[in-house]
Scaffold this motif. Structure first.
Motif, PDB file in Angstrom:
ATOM      1  N   GLU A 151       0.849  -1.196   0.000  1.00 23.78           N
ATOM      2  CA  GLU A 151       0.000   0.000   0.000  1.00 23.78           C
ATOM      3  C   GLU A 151       0.879   1.238   0.000  1.00 23.78           C
ATOM      4  OE1 GLU A 151      -3.997   0.537   2.177  1.00 23.78           O
ATOM      5  OE2 GLU A 151      -2.561   1.636   3.435  1.00 23.78           O
ATOM      6  N   ILE A 152       0.660   2.107  -0.978  1.00 19.52           N
ATOM      7  CA  ILE A 152       1.414   3.354  -1.120  1.00 19.52           C
ATOM      8  C   ILE A 152       0.498   4.507  -0.721  1.00 19.52           C
ATOM      9  CG2 ILE A 152       2.634   4.877  -2.709  1.00 19.52           C
ATOM     10  CD1 ILE A 152       4.085   2.295  -2.358  1.00 19.52           C
ATOM     11  N   ASN A 153       1.023   5.419   0.083  1.00 19.04           N
ATOM     12  CA  ASN A 153       0.267   6.620   0.451  1.00 19.04           C
ATOM     13  C   ASN A 153       0.797   7.823  -0.327  1.00 19.04           C
ATOM     14  OD1 ASN A 153      -1.534   5.685   2.639  1.00 19.04           O
ATOM     15  ND2 ASN A 153       0.395   5.147   3.637  1.00 19.04           N
ATOM     16  N   TYR A 154      -0.115   8.612  -0.874  1.00 17.47           N
ATOM     17  CA  TYR A 154       0.283   9.836  -1.573  1.00 17.47           C
ATOM     18  C   TYR A 154      -0.605  10.983  -1.103  1.00 17.47           C
ATOM     19  CZ  TYR A 154      -3.821   9.367  -4.627  1.00 17.47           C
ATOM     20  OH  TYR A 154      -5.104   9.279  -5.108  1.00 17.47           O
ATOM     21  N   THR A 155      -0.067  12.187  -1.211  1.00 18.70           N
ATOM     22  CA  THR A 155      -0.818  13.395  -0.876  1.00 18.70           C
ATOM     23  C   THR A 155      -1.177  14.110  -2.172  1.00 18.70           C
ATOM     24  OG1 THR A 155       0.395  13.619   1.199  1.00 18.70           O
ATOM     25  CG2 THR A 155      -0.802  15.559   0.420  1.00 18.70           C
ATOM     26  N   PRO A 156      -2.462  14.245  -2.498  1.00 21.60           N
ATOM     27  CA  PRO A 156      -2.857  14.931  -3.727  1.00 21.60           C
ATOM     28  C   PRO A 156      -2.894  16.451  -3.540  1.00 21.60           C
ATOM     29  CG  PRO A 156      -4.788  14.015  -2.646  1.00 21.60           C
ATOM     30  CD  PRO A 156      -3.616  13.664  -1.783  1.00 21.60           C
ATOM     31  N   VAL A 157      -2.268  17.158  -4.449  1.00 25.45           N
ATOM     32  CA  VAL A 157      -2.225  18.622  -4.426  1.00 25.45           C
ATOM     33  C   VAL A 157      -2.424  19.119  -5.851  1.00 25.45           C
ATOM     34  CG1 VAL A 157      -0.872  20.681  -3.835  1.00 25.45           C
ATOM     35  CG2 VAL A 157      -0.576  18.579  -2.501  1.00 25.45           C
ATOM     36  N   PHE A 158      -3.266  20.139  -6.031  1.00 25.84           N
ATOM     37  CA  PHE A 158      -3.458  20.721  -7.359  1.00 25.84           C
ATOM     38  C   PHE A 158      -2.794  22.093  -7.410  1.00 25.84           C
ATOM     39  CE2 PHE A 158      -5.353  23.001 -10.818  1.00 25.84           C
ATOM     40  CZ  PHE A 158      -5.590  22.044 -11.792  1.00 25.84           C
ATOM     41  N   PRO A 162      -2.674  18.298 -11.510  1.00 25.08           N
ATOM     42  CA  PRO A 162      -2.666  17.398 -10.349  1.00 25.08           C
ATOM     43  C   PRO A 162      -1.250  16.913 -10.023  1.00 25.08           C
ATOM     44  CG  PRO A 162      -4.310  16.723 -11.982  1.00 25.08           C
ATOM     45  CD  PRO A 162      -3.437  17.733 -12.642  1.00 25.08           C
ATOM     46  N   HIS A 163      -0.917  16.913  -8.732  1.00 21.13           N
ATOM     47  CA  HIS A 163       0.359  16.394  -8.251  1.00 21.13           C
ATOM     48  C   HIS A 163       0.081  15.316  -7.212  1.00 21.13           C
ATOM     49  CE1 HIS A 163       3.106  19.508  -9.953  1.00 21.13           C
ATOM     50  NE2 HIS A 163       1.985  20.227  -9.923  1.00 21.13           N
ATOM     51  N   ALA A 164       0.777  14.193  -7.322  1.00 20.53           N
ATOM     52  CA  ALA A 164       0.726  13.133  -6.315  1.00 20.53           C
ATOM     53  C   ALA A 164       2.087  13.106  -5.626  1.00 20.53           C
ATOM     54  CB  ALA A 164       0.422  11.786  -6.958  1.00 20.53           C
ATOM     55  N   ILE A 165       2.113  13.455  -4.334  1.00 18.46           N
ATOM     56  CA  ILE A 165       3.360  13.558  -3.587  1.00 18.46           C
ATOM     57  C   ILE A 165       3.524  12.320  -2.708  1.00 18.46           C
ATOM     58  CG2 ILE A 165       4.710  14.942  -1.983  1.00 18.46           C
ATOM     59  CD1 ILE A 165       4.141  16.291  -4.696  1.00 18.46           C
ATOM     60  N   ILE A 166       4.654  11.636  -2.899  1.00 16.88           N
ATOM     61  CA  ILE A 166       4.953  10.427  -2.145  1.00 16.88           C
ATOM     62  C   ILE A 166       6.264  10.639  -1.397  1.00 16.88           C
ATOM     63  CG2 ILE A 166       5.461   7.955  -2.304  1.00 16.88           C
ATOM     64  CD1 ILE A 166       3.879   8.039  -4.994  1.00 16.88           C
ATOM     65  N   PHE A 167       6.245  10.366  -0.109  1.00 17.06           N
ATOM     66  CA  PHE A 167       7.471  10.498   0.677  1.00 17.06           C
ATOM     67  C   PHE A 167       8.246   9.194   0.563  1.00 17.06           C
ATOM     68  CE2 PHE A 167       4.638  13.722   2.314  1.00 17.06           C
ATOM     69  CZ  PHE A 167       5.474  14.828   2.223  1.00 17.06           C
ATOM     70  N   ILE A 194       3.909  12.996 -10.639  1.00 20.15           N
ATOM     71  CA  ILE A 194       4.198  12.140  -9.484  1.00 20.15           C
ATOM     72  C   ILE A 194       5.583  12.501  -8.977  1.00 20.15           C
ATOM     73  CG2 ILE A 194       4.470   9.782  -8.658  1.00 20.15           C
ATOM     74  CD1 ILE A 194       2.730   8.880 -11.034  1.00 20.15           C
ATOM     75  N   SER A 195       5.662  12.954  -7.730  1.00 22.95           N
ATOM     76  CA  SER A 195       6.951  13.342  -7.148  1.00 22.95           C
ATOM     77  C   SER A 195       7.284  12.460  -5.962  1.00 22.95           C
ATOM     78  CB  SER A 195       6.925  14.810  -6.703  1.00 22.95           C
ATOM     79  OG  SER A 195       6.831  15.683  -7.812  1.00 22.95           O
ATOM     80  N   LEU A 196       8.484  11.944  -5.965  1.00 24.16           N
ATOM     81  CA  LEU A 196       9.000  11.166  -4.845  1.00 24.16           C
ATOM     82  C   LEU A 196       9.922  12.079  -4.050  1.00 24.16           C
ATOM     83  CD1 LEU A 196       9.674   7.834  -6.734  1.00 24.16           C
ATOM     84  CD2 LEU A 196       7.810   8.333  -5.175  1.00 24.16           C
ATOM     85  N   VAL A 197       9.557  12.328  -2.809  1.00 26.66           N
ATOM     86  CA  VAL A 197      10.184  13.366  -1.999  1.00 26.66           C
ATOM     87  C   VAL A 197      10.978  12.735  -0.858  1.00 26.66           C
ATOM     88  CG1 VAL A 197       9.784  15.413  -0.572  1.00 26.66           C
ATOM     89  CG2 VAL A 197       8.321  14.955  -2.554  1.00 26.66           C
ATOM     90  N   ARG A 198      12.192  13.230  -0.675  1.00 23.13           N
ATOM     91  CA  ARG A 198      13.006  12.835   0.478  1.00 23.13           C
ATOM     92  C   ARG A 198      13.111  14.027   1.414  1.00 23.13           C
ATOM     93  NH1 ARG A 198      18.655  12.558   1.664  1.00 23.13           N
ATOM     94  NH2 ARG A 198      19.120  13.432  -0.390  1.00 23.13           N
TER      95      ARG A 198
END
Length: 285
Positions: A151-158, A162-167, A194-198
């Motif tokens: 299960e992947i969690n993402y934060t949706p932001v417009f 649309p942007h899907a932010i995944i830590f 889709i952004s993968l954020v550290r």
């Protein structure tokens, strides 16, 4: 026809800027075709966009931007920063702070020094982009999506799109494979970022960004804004953050007063030249 241009880049995104105050014979109907030709990496000058500085209807300056497919782009913070650098250096404006028409809004620009430009952005919104996204007590902003047994969690932001932010700290380092699975399994529409954020610290983030249907992008100002919004909403960062993109860094601030973004970042000149463009009969009509 010979078209004089200057190539500039901000955070690795390069734009071919044409000053329509000097190239006054450009036919507006020809701009999509010109963009397709001049931005080609193999057969043209090569860039992520054709950027035109023109006379505005409400403000002195107006930004027109076309992508390599000839589609007009309404907002792009990195392109706006490049336009502002040229406008100030060429004397089109004589103040360090000025307004530029960009899409349907007037963007405030401030020249900080010979390298950095500060621009203002809009407030983030929910994906339905009707309501402003801001901190609310007891509201959960993360959305789950299942990839097989994971299960992947993402934060949706417009923000512009649309942007899907995944830590990314939770999901290992196989980023391209993860994004490919998300594209096929999550049902994100084409164009979603889709952004993968550290999270480096509360004052620093790094991210890599992919656009559904197009692949990885070097830099995106709106993705940087979305990453900061998601990190703040999830309690992982402060509201003033240095964002490390693949192509460079931005200093992003999310105002607590009006929920709007502002960011400062660099612009560099790459080279100048003249491009020969032959209008078709269809363009001339």
């Amino acid at each position: 026809m010979d078209i004089d241009f200057i190539k500039l880049q901000s955070c690795g995104n390069d734009y071919i800027l044409v000053d329509t105050f000097k190239n006054t014979i450009l036919n507006p109907q020809a701009l999509p075709d010109l963009a397709r030709q001049i931005t080609s990496r193999r057969f043209g000058v090569g860039a992520v966009g054709l950027l035109l500085i023109a006379q505005g209807s409400r403000e002195k300056l107006r930004m027109l931007l076309y992508d390599p497919y000839g589609e007009e782009i309404q907002n792009d913070g990195l392109a706006l920063r490049c336009l502002a650098r040229y406008a100030f250096d060429s004397g089109l404006v004589n103040t360090e702070t000025f307004l530029v028409q960009s899409g349907k809004r007037e963007a405030t620009v401030e020249v900080l020094d010979s390298y950095n430009i500060l621009i203002d952005g809009e407030a983030p919104r929910y994906w339905q982009h009707e309501q402003v996204l801001s901190e609310r007590i007891q509201e959960s902003f993360r959305h789950p999506v299942r990839l097989g047994s994971t299960e992947i969690n993402y934060t949706p932001v417009f923000i512009d799109m649309p942007h899907a932010i995944i830590f990314a700290r939770d999901y290992g380092l196989d980023y391209p494979d993860l994004v490919q699975k998300l594209e096929t399994s999550a049902g994100f529409s084409e164009g979603t970022m889709i952004s993968l954020v550290r999270v480096i610290s509360r004052e620093a983030l790094s991210l890599r960004t992919w656009q559904v249907g197009l692949g990885e992008v070097l830099s995106s100002e709106s993705a940087a804004y979305a990453a900061v919004a998601a990190a703040v909403l999830d309690g992982l960062a402060d509201r003033a953050v240095r964002v490390h993109l693949e192509g460079g860094n931005l200093l992003v601030e999310w105002s607590e007063q009006d929920d709007r973004f502002s960011s400062s970042g660099p612009v560099e000149y790459v080279f100048m030249g003249t491009y020969y463009y032959e209008e078709t009969e269809e363009d001339e009509d």
